[in-house]
Design a protein around this motif. Structure first.
Motif, PDB file in Angstrom:
ATOM      1  N   TYR A  81       0.818  -1.217   0.000  1.00  0.00           N
ATOM      2  CA  TYR A  81       0.000   0.000   0.000  1.00  0.00           C
ATOM      3  C   TYR A  81       0.851   1.267   0.000  1.00  0.00           C
ATOM      4  O   TYR A  81       0.314   2.372  -0.041  1.00  0.00           O
ATOM      5  N   THR A  82       2.175   1.124   0.087  1.00  0.00           N
ATOM      6  CA  THR A  82       3.004   2.316   0.252  1.00  0.00           C
ATOM      7  C   THR A  82       2.794   3.313  -0.890  1.00  0.00           C
ATOM      8  O   THR A  82       2.683   4.515  -0.675  1.00  0.00           O
ATOM      9  N   LYS A  83       2.698   2.800  -2.114  1.00  0.00           N
ATOM     10  CA  LYS A  83       2.527   3.698  -3.265  1.00  0.00           C
ATOM     11  C   LYS A  83       1.225   4.483  -3.155  1.00  0.00           C
ATOM     12  O   LYS A  83       1.173   5.691  -3.361  1.00  0.00           O
ATOM     13  N   LEU A  84       0.157   3.735  -2.803  1.00  0.00           N
ATOM     14  CA  LEU A  84      -1.155   4.363  -2.652  1.00  0.00           C
ATOM     15  C   LEU A  84      -1.108   5.414  -1.550  1.00  0.00           C
ATOM     16  O   LEU A  84      -1.643   6.512  -1.681  1.00  0.00           O
ATOM     17  N   LEU A  85      -0.424   5.052  -0.451  1.00  0.00           N
ATOM     18  CA  LEU A  85      -0.350   5.975   0.684  1.00  0.00           C
ATOM     19  C   LEU A  85       0.317   7.280   0.269  1.00  0.00           C
ATOM     20  O   LEU A  85      -0.124   8.363   0.655  1.00  0.00           O
ATOM     21  N   VAL A  86       1.380   7.168  -0.514  1.00  0.00           N
ATOM     22  CA  VAL A  86       2.114   8.367  -0.913  1.00  0.00           C
ATOM     23  C   VAL A  86       1.162   9.349  -1.589  1.00  0.00           C
ATOM     24  O   VAL A  86       1.192  10.553  -1.318  1.00  0.00           O
ATOM     25  N   TYR A  87       0.255   8.828  -2.429  1.00  0.00           N
ATOM     26  CA  TYR A  87      -0.694   9.726  -3.097  1.00  0.00           C
ATOM     27  C   TYR A  87      -1.757  10.219  -2.132  1.00  0.00           C
ATOM     28  O   TYR A  87      -2.111  11.404  -2.136  1.00  0.00           O
ATOM     29  N   ILE A  88      -2.275   9.308  -1.299  1.00  0.00           N
ATOM     30  CA  ILE A  88      -3.322   9.727  -0.358  1.00  0.00           C
ATOM     31  C   ILE A  88      -2.791  10.794   0.593  1.00  0.00           C
ATOM     32  O   ILE A  88      -3.417  11.838   0.801  1.00  0.00           O
ATOM     33  N   SER A  89      -1.601  10.555   1.162  1.00  0.00           N
ATOM     34  CA  SER A  89      -1.123  11.531   2.144  1.00  0.00           C
ATOM     35  C   SER A  89      -0.681  12.813   1.437  1.00  0.00           C
ATOM     36  O   SER A  89      -0.744  13.892   2.015  1.00  0.00           O
ATOM     37  N   GLY A  90      -0.271  12.709   0.176  1.00  0.00           N
ATOM     38  CA  GLY A  90       0.084  13.916  -0.558  1.00  0.00           C
ATOM     39  C   GLY A  90      -1.125  14.780  -0.857  1.00  0.00           C
ATOM     40  O   GLY A  90      -1.124  15.990  -0.618  1.00  0.00           O
ATOM     41  N   ILE A  91      -2.190  14.143  -1.356  1.00  0.00           N
ATOM     42  CA  ILE A  91      -3.383  14.915  -1.736  1.00  0.00           C
ATOM     43  C   ILE A  91      -4.102  15.453  -0.501  1.00  0.00           C
ATOM     44  O   ILE A  91      -4.438  16.642  -0.423  1.00  0.00           O
ATOM     45  N   THR A  92      -4.296  14.569   0.514  1.00  0.00           N
ATOM     46  CA  THR A  92      -4.951  15.056   1.738  1.00  0.00           C
ATOM     47  C   THR A  92      -4.068  16.097   2.419  1.00  0.00           C
ATOM     48  O   THR A  92      -4.566  16.989   3.092  1.00  0.00           O
ATOM     49  N   GLY A  93      -2.759  15.973   2.206  1.00  0.00           N
ATOM     50  CA  GLY A  93      -1.827  16.945   2.787  1.00  0.00           C
ATOM     51  C   GLY A  93      -2.045  18.353   2.261  1.00  0.00           C
ATOM     52  O   GLY A  93      -1.617  19.322   2.884  1.00  0.00           O
ATOM     53  N   LEU A  94      -2.691  18.469   1.112  1.00  0.00           N
ATOM     54  CA  LEU A  94      -3.059  19.804   0.622  1.00  0.00           C
ATOM     55  C   LEU A  94      -4.507  20.150   0.971  1.00  0.00           C
ATOM     56  O   LEU A  94      -4.821  21.279   1.343  1.00  0.00           O
ATOM     57  N   LEU A  95      -5.400  19.148   0.839  1.00  0.00           N
ATOM     58  CA  LEU A  95      -6.833  19.438   1.045  1.00  0.00           C
ATOM     59  C   LEU A  95      -7.153  19.783   2.498  1.00  0.00           C
ATOM     60  O   LEU A  95      -7.914  20.716   2.765  1.00  0.00           O
ATOM     61  N   ILE A  96      -6.588  19.013   3.443  1.00  0.00           N
ATOM     62  CA  ILE A  96      -6.948  19.232   4.857  1.00  0.00           C
ATOM     63  C   ILE A  96      -6.559  20.642   5.306  1.00  0.00           C
ATOM     64  O   ILE A  96      -7.407  21.382   5.818  1.00  0.00           O
ATOM     65  N   PRO A  97      -5.308  21.079   5.096  1.00  0.00           N
ATOM     66  CA  PRO A  97      -4.970  22.445   5.524  1.00  0.00           C
ATOM     67  C   PRO A  97      -5.784  23.508   4.792  1.00  0.00           C
ATOM     68  O   PRO A  97      -6.171  24.516   5.402  1.00  0.00           O
ATOM     69  N   ALA A  98      -6.087  23.275   3.515  1.00  0.00           N
ATOM     70  CA  ALA A  98      -6.871  24.268   2.777  1.00  0.00           C
ATOM     71  C   ALA A  98      -8.255  24.428   3.408  1.00  0.00           C
ATOM     72  O   ALA A  98      -8.745  25.545   3.609  1.00  0.00           O
ATOM     73  N   LEU A  99      -8.887  23.285   3.754  1.00  0.00           N
ATOM     74  CA  LEU A  99     -10.206  23.347   4.401  1.00  0.00           C
ATOM     75  C   LEU A  99     -10.122  24.022   5.765  1.00  0.00           C
ATOM     76  O   LEU A  99     -11.001  24.798   6.151  1.00  0.00           O
ATOM     77  N   MET A 100      -9.053  23.676   6.505  1.00  0.00           N
ATOM     78  CA  MET A 100      -8.939  24.227   7.865  1.00  0.00           C
ATOM     79  C   MET A 100      -8.750  25.731   7.825  1.00  0.00           C
ATOM     80  O   MET A 100      -9.371  26.477   8.578  1.00  0.00           O
ATOM     81  N   ILE A 101      -7.882  26.190   6.925  1.00  0.00           N
ATOM     82  CA  ILE A 101      -7.603  27.627   6.874  1.00  0.00           C
ATOM     83  C   ILE A 101      -8.829  28.379   6.370  1.00  0.00           C
ATOM     84  O   ILE A 101      -9.039  29.536   6.712  1.00  0.00           O
ATOM     85  N   ALA A 102      -9.689  27.695   5.601  1.00  0.00           N
ATOM     86  CA  ALA A 102     -10.887  28.346   5.077  1.00  0.00           C
ATOM     87  C   ALA A 102     -11.832  28.752   6.201  1.00  0.00           C
ATOM     88  O   ALA A 102     -12.718  29.590   6.019  1.00  0.00           O
ATOM     89  N   ILE A 103     -11.646  28.145   7.397  1.00  0.00           N
ATOM     90  CA  ILE A 103     -12.504  28.499   8.527  1.00  0.00           C
ATOM     91  C   ILE A 103     -12.191  29.916   9.007  1.00  0.00           C
ATOM     92  O   ILE A 103     -13.082  30.632   9.474  1.00  0.00           O
ATOM     93  N   LEU A 104     -10.951  30.352   8.844  1.00  0.00           N
ATOM     94  CA  LEU A 104     -10.580  31.707   9.299  1.00  0.00           C
ATOM     95  C   LEU A 104     -11.395  32.808   8.629  1.00  0.00           C
ATOM     96  O   LEU A 104     -11.997  33.625   9.320  1.00  0.00           O
ATOM     97  N   PRO A 105     -11.425  32.859   7.281  1.00  0.00           N
ATOM     98  CA  PRO A 105     -12.247  33.928   6.680  1.00  0.00           C
ATOM     99  C   PRO A 105     -13.728  33.814   7.049  1.00  0.00           C
ATOM    100  O   PRO A 105     -14.415  34.827   7.125  1.00  0.00           O
ATOM    101  N   MET A 106     -14.199  32.565   7.328  1.00  0.00           N
ATOM    102  CA  MET A 106     -15.607  32.445   7.733  1.00  0.00           C
ATOM    103  C   MET A 106     -15.842  33.123   9.079  1.00  0.00           C
ATOM    104  O   MET A 106     -16.947  33.554   9.375  1.00  0.00           O
ATOM    105  N   ALA A 107     -14.787  33.169   9.915  1.00  0.00           N
ATOM    106  CA  ALA A 107     -14.962  33.715  11.259  1.00  0.00           C
ATOM    107  C   ALA A 107     -14.837  35.232  11.298  1.00  0.00           C
ATOM    108  O   ALA A 107     -15.121  35.838  12.323  1.00  0.00           O
ATOM    109  N   ILE A 108     -14.401  35.859  10.202  1.00  0.00           N
ATOM    110  CA  ILE A 108     -14.266  37.319  10.280  1.00  0.00           C
ATOM    111  C   ILE A 108     -15.531  38.038   9.872  1.00  0.00           C
ATOM    112  O   ILE A 108     -15.585  39.255   9.851  1.00  0.00           O
TER     113      ILE A 108
END
Lengths: 446, 347
Positions: free
Chosen positions: B110-137
């Protein structure tokens, strides 16, 4: 469907999913600890191999336990904002300390698993002891919050505002001790019975070598002893729970037993279905005076019935069936464990017969079912309340219109994770059969 | 300082630690994917950093949520109604990522699959989290009273959202490239050090660009924040100075083969991020969610507040020694850091 029902469905499913992994996390870490201890005392390498293989399995489960725990932790605030508002004011401390226990478990788990080759024997036992301690403390602390929902203390509601907050009274609520013991004992029992099942399943294979059989038999015996001790304790603790319910939540007890009329010498109804029209349990077996004895310690004791309470506060009466299944499974498991251990002691030199091994294979799944029934009973039996007597479930829930789509997404996630976990477990243990570990040169087990 | 401010300060500390640890963790996932096709140690190194540390990072997220609900129970309502969608998506992505993290450690296929999953989620998760900031202003919430919702059409057409997301992602990649270059040095791999140093050099100015545009888009969106920001201009000035020192450290002379002091760069960049995020948070006060909710409205009961403080003190006393052991085993131990393959770690 309204957002309250959808929230209940989503949260209930999430809990039912998480509880499988959480329970094993508490039970199996204790078993790994015992295997490490036996390895150290007896200097028998089989126990070292056992600890290693159990840890492997546990590490796979942990891959789901941690995210599912994160999900329910955050989901509490998302789906039950009204509830968490009161929790935050009254019972936030155990939640907060629970995080630290979880931290302890995560840090030492990383150390125990990923740095095993660089640790001394004693340090390895110390790390796994911290893992087990962290897992059990987490369960204990979270359960404090759960017990407080059943028997809330430490605050008052005046005109909708929360006043007179006493965090310690909330923590030391009347059902805290008895339910915490219940949750921990049943988790140890389930962890052990699951390992009993696996060992028995392996012993059923005719092709395994003598060395493998000896290994599996040691695992079976260790797990059976712990399972029996934990399940005997659970039975005595179950008795105290009946007493606690009688004092604190008489309505829940009445629903669990399908008792309609308040009476002395109340009978214990086994199975059957409570019928609201007939005001009786239909089709069950009744043991006269037994319920009074269990709840009050005397068959003359008066037990309150459902009719003492307004009908709109009754929980759904199918909790009677859940309760019976839970108790029935508990007693069957004690019987099986006594029988198997007795057999092993009397016929020391012979193998356990096939039929007994088949029965033993069922103990793990049965035990897990018992846990699920117990949790559903406890939470459905509290309905319509989220905080018994203070907050209705309907005023605790979110009013978001998006819960339906989330329900679908999360269910898909859980199904995917369950399938993946099964595949990974199968793949790993098929690729790494036990004889490889047993025959590996000394010192390479870790 | 009043009690609600002490509480929000503690939350800021947790948020800051999680932001740094999360940025490095998610960023490492991205870098492992980015270099997975090429013949380099960069992937192995990123993965070796990730393997033992993601669990600990993940616990910080739960700690943060529990701390918010504990200190500010009044905020629970808004989390459960307004923020339910972004939070739920983050949870699902984290669950998939964590599960594969463990699965691929056990089952190498599964290592190959993981590399893609953790790479893609590694961008999506922070993007979603930071999107909460403008919602709070503020400015993106419709409806009244019990029935409030986010105006997604307005949110998605607002430049503030995109400058925040751009800032979040570039910071994440910049920080993780810096830390991995330091980690590569510690492992004695100068070649990998050079790879991550180059990335840090490219990303530094881009991060600064997004930081400034994010501030500029705040002017029309949240004038109430900008007023305070002007008052505390010196915090942002100091932050710029720290950024300059940190960035220039990448060229400082070093005793090793290649130039640059990665450790100094990491420390000053973290300091810069700390100053800037403190300034941002300070300007956000007293609102948690503008204009609906202030820290005073949401604050817990004073008795509970005191007990929570004791709890955090006790918990930290227990954890700090555990962290020290953890650090020495995984970040310092030469035997672990210099293992030849990516699986130089027991079983």
């Amino acid at each position: 469907m309204d957002s309250v029902l959808l929230s209940r469905m989503l949260f209930g499913t999430s809990m039912a999913f998480h509880i499988i992994f959480a329970t094993l996390g508490v039970g199996v870490t204790l078993m790994i600890f015992f295997a490490e201890i036996l390895h150290w005392i007896k200097k028998d390498r089989d126990y070292g191999v056992m600890a290693k293989r159990w840890t492997k399995g546990f590490a796979i489960l942990l891959g789901v336990a941690i995210p599912s725990g994160t999900i329910v932790g955050v989901m509490l605030s998302l789906l039950w904002p009204g509830f968490m508002e009161i929790v935050g004011k009254v019972i936030a401390v155990p939640f907060q300390i629970e995080i630290f226990a979880f931290f302890l478990e995560a840090v030492f788990m990383s150390i125990y698993v990923y740095a095993a080759d660089r640790l001394s024997n004693v340090m390895r036992i110390v790390s796994v002891a911290f893992v087990a301690f962290g897992a059990s403390s987490s369960a204990f602390l979270i359960n404090i919050a759960h017990s407080w929902m059943n028997t809330p203390r430490g605050f008052d509601v005046v005109d909708g505002a929360i006043t007179d907050i006493d965090p310690w009274a909330a923590v030391l609520n009347p059902s805290m001790a008895v339910t915490s013991k219940h949750v921990l004992a049943t988790a140890y029992m389930t962890g052990a019975f699951v390992l009993v099942s696996i060992a028995a399943f392996r012993l059923l294979r005719k092709t395994s070598s003598g060395q493998e059989r000896a290994y599996h038999k040691k695992g079976l015996m260790l797990a059976l002893v712990i399972a029996l001790l934990a399940s005997l304790y659970t039975a005595t603790n179950g008795h105290s729970t009946a007493g606690m319910l009688h004092e604190e939540m008489p309505l829940k007890l009445a629903a669990a037993e399908g008792l309609f009329e308040t009476q002395a010498n109340a009978p214990l109804a086994i199975m059957g279905i409570p019928d609201v029209e007939a005001e009786a349990v239909v089709g069950g077996i009744e043991i006269p005076g037994m319920l009074s004895w269990l709840a009050t310690g005397s068959s003359d004791g008066v037990v309150q019935g459902l009719n003492d309470f307004p009908q709109d506060e009754w929980p759904p009466l199918f909790v009677h069936t859940l309760f019976n299944l839970m108790v029935g499974i508990g007693f069957s498991l004690i019987g099986i464990a006594v029988l198997a251990l007795g057999w092993a002691i009397v016929f020391r030199r012979r193998n356990l017969p096939t039929w007994l091994l088949v029965v033993l294979v069922t103990t793990g799944p049965l035990s897990m079912l018992g846990i699920e029934f117990g949790w559903i009973f406890s939470c459905v039996g509290r309905q319509p309340w989220t905080i018994y007597g203070f907050q209705l479930t309907s005023s605790a829930a979110t009013n978001s219109g998006n819960v339906g789509i989330l329900f679908f997404l999360f269910i898909s996630l859980y199904i995917m994770l369950l399938v993946m976990t099964g595949l990974v477990l199968r793949y790993y243990f098929a690729r790494n059969p036990v004889y490889k570990d047993l025959q590996a040169p000394q010192g390479e087990a870790f | 300082m009043t009690e609600p401010y002490v509480a929000i300060l503690i939350i800021w500390v947790f948020l800051f630690v999680y932001a740094i640890a999360g940025a490095i963790d998610f960023g490492a996932g991205f870098w492992a994917m980015y270099y997975s096709k090429k013949e380099t140690n960069a992937t192995i190194l990123a993965n070796r950093y990730l393997t033992p540390s993601w669990e600990v990072t993940n616990v910080f997220l739960v700690l943060l949520v529990i701390a918010i609900v504990g200190f500010f129970p009044g905020a629970a309502f808004y989390m459960g109604t307004l923020m339910i969608l972004p939070f739920s998506f983050v949870l699902i992505l984290i669950a998939i990522r964590s599960a594969f993290m463990v699965f691929s450690f056990i089952v190498k296929k599964y290592t190959k699959l993981l590399v893609y999953i953790s790479g893609i989620t590694g961008l999506l998760i922070p993007a979603l989290m930071i999107a909460i900031l403008p919602m709070a202003i503020g400015g993106f919430i419709g409806g009244t009273g019990e029935r409030q919702y986010i105006l997604f059409d307005q949110l998605f057409t607002s430049p503030t959202l995109y400058t925040h997301i751009g800032f979040g992602l570039t910071t994440e990649l910049f920080l993780s490239a810096l830390l991995l270059s330091d980690y590569a040095r510690e492992s004695g791999s100068e070649e990998t050090y050079a790879v991550y140093r180059k990335n840090a050099i490219i990303l530094g100015p881009i991060t600064l660009f997004f930081a400034i545009t994010a501030l500029l888009t705040l002017i029309p969106q949240a004038p109430w924040m900008v007023e305070t920001m002007i008052d505390i201009w010196y915090l942002f000035a100091l932050s710029l100075v720290a950024a300059a020192i940190g960035y220039s450290a990448l060229w400082w002379p070093s005793k090793k083969q290649k130039p640059g002091r990665a450790r100094v760069a990491v420390i000053f960049t973290v300091l810069q991020f700390g100053l800037a995020s403190f300034g941002y948070g300070y300007s956000h006060m007293p609102y948690i969610l503008y204009p609906e909710l202030t820290v005073f409205d949401a604050f817990t009961d004073p008795t509970m507040f005191r007990w929570l403080l004791y709890g955090y003190a006790g918990g930290l006393a227990l954890l700090v020694p555990a962290f020290v052991i953890f650090w020495r085993l995984f970040m310092k131990d030469k035997k672990y850091l210099q293992a030849e393959s990516g699986e130089g770690n027991g079983y």
